[in-house]
Every structure is written in structure tokens, then in C-alpha cells.
Design a protein around this motif. Structure first.
Motif, PDB file in Angstrom:
ATOM      1  N   ASP A 138       4.636   4.039  -5.624  1.00 31.81           N
ATOM      2  CA  ASP A 138       5.999   3.763  -6.119  1.00 31.81           C
ATOM      3  C   ASP A 138       6.077   3.791  -7.649  1.00 31.81           C
ATOM      4  N   GLU A 139       5.104   3.145  -8.323  1.00 31.16           N
ATOM      5  CA  GLU A 139       5.164   3.045  -9.802  1.00 31.16           C
ATOM      6  C   GLU A 139       5.160   4.440 -10.423  1.00 31.16           C
ATOM      7  N   ALA A 140       4.363   5.364  -9.839  1.00 30.62           N
ATOM      8  CA  ALA A 140       4.295   6.720 -10.399  1.00 30.62           C
ATOM      9  C   ALA A 140       5.630   7.423 -10.207  1.00 30.62           C
ATOM     10  N   ILE A 141       6.258   7.241  -9.042  1.00 32.50           N
ATOM     11  CA  ILE A 141       7.542   7.912  -8.776  1.00 32.50           C
ATOM     12  C   ILE A 141       8.639   7.335  -9.669  1.00 32.50           C
ATOM     13  N   GLN A 142       8.521   6.018  -9.973  1.00 31.35           N
ATOM     14  CA  GLN A 142       9.508   5.440 -10.897  1.00 31.35           C
ATOM     15  C   GLN A 142       9.406   6.097 -12.274  1.00 31.35           C
ATOM     16  N   LYS A 143       8.165   6.354 -12.729  1.00 30.45           N
ATOM     17  CA  LYS A 143       7.987   6.972 -14.050  1.00 30.45           C
ATOM     18  C   LYS A 143       8.338   8.453 -14.030  1.00 30.45           C
ATOM     19  N   ALA A 144       8.030   9.126 -12.923  1.00 33.28           N
ATOM     20  CA  ALA A 144       8.240  10.583 -12.839  1.00 33.28           C
ATOM     21  C   ALA A 144       8.812  10.896 -11.452  1.00 33.28           C
ATOM     22  N   PRO A 145      10.162  10.850 -11.341  1.00 34.06           N
ATOM     23  CA  PRO A 145      10.788  10.964 -10.013  1.00 34.06           C
ATOM     24  C   PRO A 145      10.400  12.225  -9.239  1.00 34.06           C
ATOM     25  N   HIS A 146      10.040  13.320  -9.945  1.00 37.82           N
ATOM     26  CA  HIS A 146       9.693  14.545  -9.206  1.00 37.82           C
ATOM     27  C   HIS A 146       8.435  14.350  -8.349  1.00 37.82           C
ATOM     28  N   LEU A 147       7.661  13.284  -8.625  1.00 38.45           N
ATOM     29  CA  LEU A 147       6.461  13.049  -7.818  1.00 38.45           C
ATOM     30  C   LEU A 147       6.809  12.619  -6.382  1.00 38.45           C
ATOM     31  N   ALA A 148       8.097  12.364  -6.128  1.00 35.69           N
ATOM     32  CA  ALA A 148       8.522  12.059  -4.746  1.00 35.69           C
ATOM     33  C   ALA A 148       8.161  13.219  -3.820  1.00 35.69           C
ATOM     34  N   ASP A 149       8.042  14.423  -4.384  1.00 31.73           N
ATOM     35  CA  ASP A 149       7.615  15.598  -3.602  1.00 31.73           C
ATOM     36  C   ASP A 149       6.303  15.355  -2.860  1.00 31.73           C
ATOM     37  N   THR A 150       5.467  14.510  -3.462  1.00 26.59           N
ATOM     38  CA  THR A 150       4.126  14.304  -2.895  1.00 26.59           C
ATOM     39  C   THR A 150       4.192  13.559  -1.569  1.00 26.59           C
ATOM     40  N   ARG A 151       5.380  13.008  -1.263  1.00 28.20           N
ATOM     41  CA  ARG A 151       5.531  12.320   0.031  1.00 28.20           C
ATOM     42  C   ARG A 151       6.130  13.241   1.094  1.00 28.20           C
ATOM     43  N   LEU A 152       6.548  14.436   0.654  1.00 26.59           N
ATOM     44  CA  LEU A 152       7.120  15.403   1.604  1.00 26.59           C
ATOM     45  C   LEU A 152       6.037  16.289   2.210  1.00 26.59           C
ATOM     46  N   ILE A 153       5.138  16.734   1.338  1.00 31.27           N
ATOM     47  CA  ILE A 153       4.087  17.666   1.776  1.00 31.27           C
ATOM     48  C   ILE A 153       2.783  17.297   1.057  1.00 31.27           C
ATOM     49  N   PRO A 154       1.617  17.630   1.627  1.00 29.07           N
ATOM     50  CA  PRO A 154       0.378  17.303   0.916  1.00 29.07           C
ATOM     51  C   PRO A 154       0.140  18.282  -0.231  1.00 29.07           C
ATOM     52  N   HIS A 155      -0.022  17.733  -1.452  1.00 26.29           N
ATOM     53  CA  HIS A 155      -0.294  18.591  -2.614  1.00 26.29           C
ATOM     54  C   HIS A 155      -1.792  18.815  -2.798  1.00 26.29           C
ATOM     55  N   PHE A 156      -2.550  17.743  -2.577  1.00 31.13           N
ATOM     56  CA  PHE A 156      -3.978  17.799  -2.909  1.00 31.13           C
ATOM     57  C   PHE A 156      -4.812  17.310  -1.731  1.00 31.13           C
ATOM     58  N   LEU A 157      -6.064  17.762  -1.730  1.00 33.33           N
ATOM     59  CA  LEU A 157      -7.026  17.319  -0.719  1.00 33.33           C
ATOM     60  C   LEU A 157      -8.247  16.784  -1.464  1.00 33.33           C
ATOM     61  N   HIS A 158      -8.664  15.594  -1.121  1.00 33.65           N
ATOM     62  CA  HIS A 158      -9.852  14.981  -1.741  1.00 33.65           C
ATOM     63  C   HIS A 158     -10.916  14.828  -0.661  1.00 33.65           C
ATOM     64  N   ILE A 159     -12.121  15.248  -0.981  1.00 32.14           N
ATOM     65  CA  ILE A 159     -13.207  15.157   0.009  1.00 32.14           C
ATOM     66  C   ILE A 159     -14.434  14.550  -0.668  1.00 32.14           C
ATOM     67  N   ARG A 160     -15.027  13.601   0.012  1.00 33.22           N
ATOM     68  CA  ARG A 160     -16.340  13.125  -0.440  1.00 33.22           C
ATOM     69  C   ARG A 160     -17.355  13.452   0.646  1.00 33.22           C
ATOM     70  N   CYS A 161     -18.469  14.066   0.232  1.00 31.39           N
ATOM     71  CA  CYS A 161     -19.513  14.415   1.197  1.00 31.39           C
ATOM     72  C   CYS A 161     -20.855  14.008   0.608  1.00 31.39           C
ATOM     73  N   ARG A 162     -21.855  13.953   1.465  1.00 26.59           N
ATOM     74  CA  ARG A 162     -23.145  13.411   1.019  1.00 26.59           C
ATOM     75  C   ARG A 162     -24.271  14.351   1.423  1.00 26.59           C
ATOM     76  N   LYS A 163     -25.272  14.424   0.527  1.00 28.02           N
ATOM     77  CA  LYS A 163     -26.444  15.253   0.814  1.00 28.02           C
ATOM     78  C   LYS A 163     -27.300  14.533   1.856  1.00 28.02           C
ATOM     79  N   ARG A 164     -27.708  15.267   2.842  1.00 21.86           N
ATOM     80  CA  ARG A 164     -28.550  14.670   3.894  1.00 21.86           C
ATOM     81  C   ARG A 164     -29.877  14.228   3.311  1.00 21.86           C
TER      82      ARG A 164
END
Ligand SMILES: C[S@@+](CC[C@H](N)C(=O)[O-])C[C@H]1O[C@@H](n2cnc3c(N)ncnc32)[C@H](O)[C@@H]1O
Length: 261
Positions: free
Chosen positions: A235-261
Motif C-alpha cells: 500500500d505505501e508504495a502505491i500511495q507514493k506512486a499510484p501507477h504501481l497499482a498495476d502490479t496487483r493486476l498482473i505479475p511483473h516480476f518473478l523472484h526465485i531462490r535456489c540452492r546448490k546441492r
């Protein structure tokens, strides 16, 4: 298109990218993408870390602030020059080097963890970069990265608006064809018109892979996938930059954490 050619495009972009992002116009990164990335990062205090595709070092400095002993690489010398100048002015113990993520100048098992903030999907050979990240990690070390979401960062991509002009959906296409180095002109969307006249648009070679290809690259390198996140702006980010509301409509980014066996 190969690494060297991609590197030339990024070298051309680096000056304007550094200046505009340091003026605060990389709003998605500053208000939403990096905070979300850091929120799922394990404790890195005292660990040796490598940041791959570090740009001018904004995120590397965040990792150093969290107590990691950081090394960072980027293919574009101008980014590394800006990052190193900042390090000289305000030393945080970060070592910066010009290098491609696809051929890292480090021995096997050199780092406790590696990160790549929004850089793997800009590389001509993300498969090699993933293999290299695996090679330089110590056993049980982790690799955490962010990319544009493969399902929405497609060759055809167009917002669908309602009568008031607000985004309500995203039209996508060409998902399975991918971009294969297609060069697109682009600039941070919040850059004011008076600055747009002074700075050229970035020319970015785009490489898109399907979601399954990304997962299969990790699985094929023997990484164990540990955590996956599709962040939405708080919410705080959308208050500062309303266009970030887009990020709740569709996924913009993918974050992955993986580990070496
Ligand atoms: C979208 S920028 C992200 C920069 C930075 N990580 C950030 O989040 O602000 C992508 C970065 O990837 C770098 N890059 C592209 N291909 C690369 C490669 N093969 N090896 C290392 N860096 C590369 C570019 O020079 C650029 O700095």
C-alpha cells in the motif's frame, strides 16, 4: 546475438541509466522490486556474496548494508566505473569487476551466495550464467535472482484500458516464440518530459524464455528450488506512486531462490 554485442548496448545505456536511476526514476526497483527481493533473502551477515549484472551497484550496496562481503560484476565498464566511484567515495568493502556473468573470473566454490537482480533475462545466454553461478557457489550456497515475469514479458504486450483510461488487463502474445535479442527502445516510465529531451532512450536487446524453460534451466544445473515469489506492491508504495497499482493486476516480476546441492 552474443554477449559482446549485448554488452555494447548496455555500455551505451549505462550513462543515462545510472543518472536517471540515481535521480529516483527507477520507481519499480526502488519502491517495490528490490524491497520484495530483500524481504525473502536469508540472513547474509558475514557471508561472501557475488552480485551478477550489478549495474551501477544500487542493489549490491543494499547487500553490503546487510553485512555481506560483496563482489559484483557487470558486462558494461561504465556501470562498473560509476559503482567503483561510489565505493571510493563511501567505502563498503565492495569489489567491482567488469565481467560477463556467463564466464566468471572466480574459482569454483568461491562464494556463500549469489544474486542477480533483473539481469539474467537481459543476457544472451542465461543458461551459461546459471551454470556459472552454480560453479562459483560453495556447496549449500544459495542463488537468488529476479527477472521480468516470463508470462507477461512477452514479444507482444499491450495494456487494455477501461473508459477512464485505467489499466484493467494485459494482452500478451508470442509467448512460445520469445524475443531472441530483439532490440527495443525504452526509458523509465516516470522520467519527466524535460529530461526525456536530454537522455536517449535505452536500447535493450530482449531475450525471453518461457516459465518452464527457466525452471528447467535451474533443474538441469542441479539447483534445488527453495522459494518462488511474484511480488505485488505494498500500500505505501502505491500511495507514493499510484501507477504501481498495476502490479496487483498482473505479475511483473518473478523472484526465485535456489540452492546448490
Ligand atoms: C536491468 S539492468 C539491472 C542492473 C542492476 N542489477 C539493478 O537491478 O539495478 C541489467 C544489467 O545486466 C547487465 N548485463 C547484461 N548482460 C550481462 C552479462 N552477460 N554479464 C553481466 N552483466 C550483464 C547490464 O549491463 C545491466 O547492468
Amino acid at each position: 546475438m552474443y554477449d559482446k554485442e549485448v554488452g555494447r548496448y548496455w555500455e551505451e545505456n549505462a550513462e543515462a541509466w545510472t543518472k536517471l536511476s540515481r535521480m529516483g526514476y527507477d520507481v519499480y526497483r526502488d519502491l517495490f522490486n528490490t524491497p520484495a527481493f530483500l524481504s525473502i533473502l536469508p540472513d547474509i551477515k558475514g557471508l561472501r556474496g557475488l552480485d551478477i549484472g550489478c549495474g551501477e551497484g544500487y542493489n549490491t550496496r543494499k547487500l553490503a548494508e546487510l553485512g555481506a562481503e560483496m563482489t559484483a560484476v557487470d558486462i558494461a565498464p561504465t556501470f562498473i566505473r560509476y559503482a567503483s566511484e561510489t565505493e571510493n567515495e563511501n567505502p563498503m568493502g565492495i569489489r567491482y569487476l567488469v565481467s560477463s556473468g556467463t564466464k566468471l573470473p572466480f574459482g569454483d566454490e568461491s562464494f556463500d551466495f549469489a544474486t542477480a537482480f533483473m539481469s539474467l533475462m537481459d543476457m544472451a545466454s542465461p543458461d551459461l550464467a546459471i551454470e556459472e553461478a552454480y560453479r562459483v557457489l560453495k556447496p549449500a550456497g544459495f542463488f537468488q535472482f529476479s527477472i521480468c515475469h516470463p508470462c507477461t514479458d512477452t514479444p507482444h504486450r499491450k495494456w487494455v484500458d477501461n473508459e477512464e483510461g485505467n489499466h484493467i488487463a494485459l494482452e500478451i502474445g508470442g509467448y512460445f516464440e520469445g524475443c531472441k535479442g530483439r532490440v527495443e527502445a525504452w526509458i523509465f516510465s516516470q522520467t519527466p518530459p524535460e529530461l526525456r529531451a536530454n537522455y536517449k532512450e535505452f536500447l535493450m536487446p530482449r531475450f525471453t524464455l518461457t516459465l518452464s524453460k527457466w525452471f528447467n534451466l535451474l533443474i538441469g544445473s542441479s539447483f534445488v528450488i527453495e522459494y518462488v515469489q511474484e511480488p505485488t506492491a505494498p500500500d505505501e508504495a502505491i500511495q507514493k506512486a499510484p501507477h504501481l497499482a498495476d502490479t496487483r493486476l498482473i505479475p511483473h516480476f518473478l523472484h526465485i531462490r535456489c540452492r546448490k546441492r
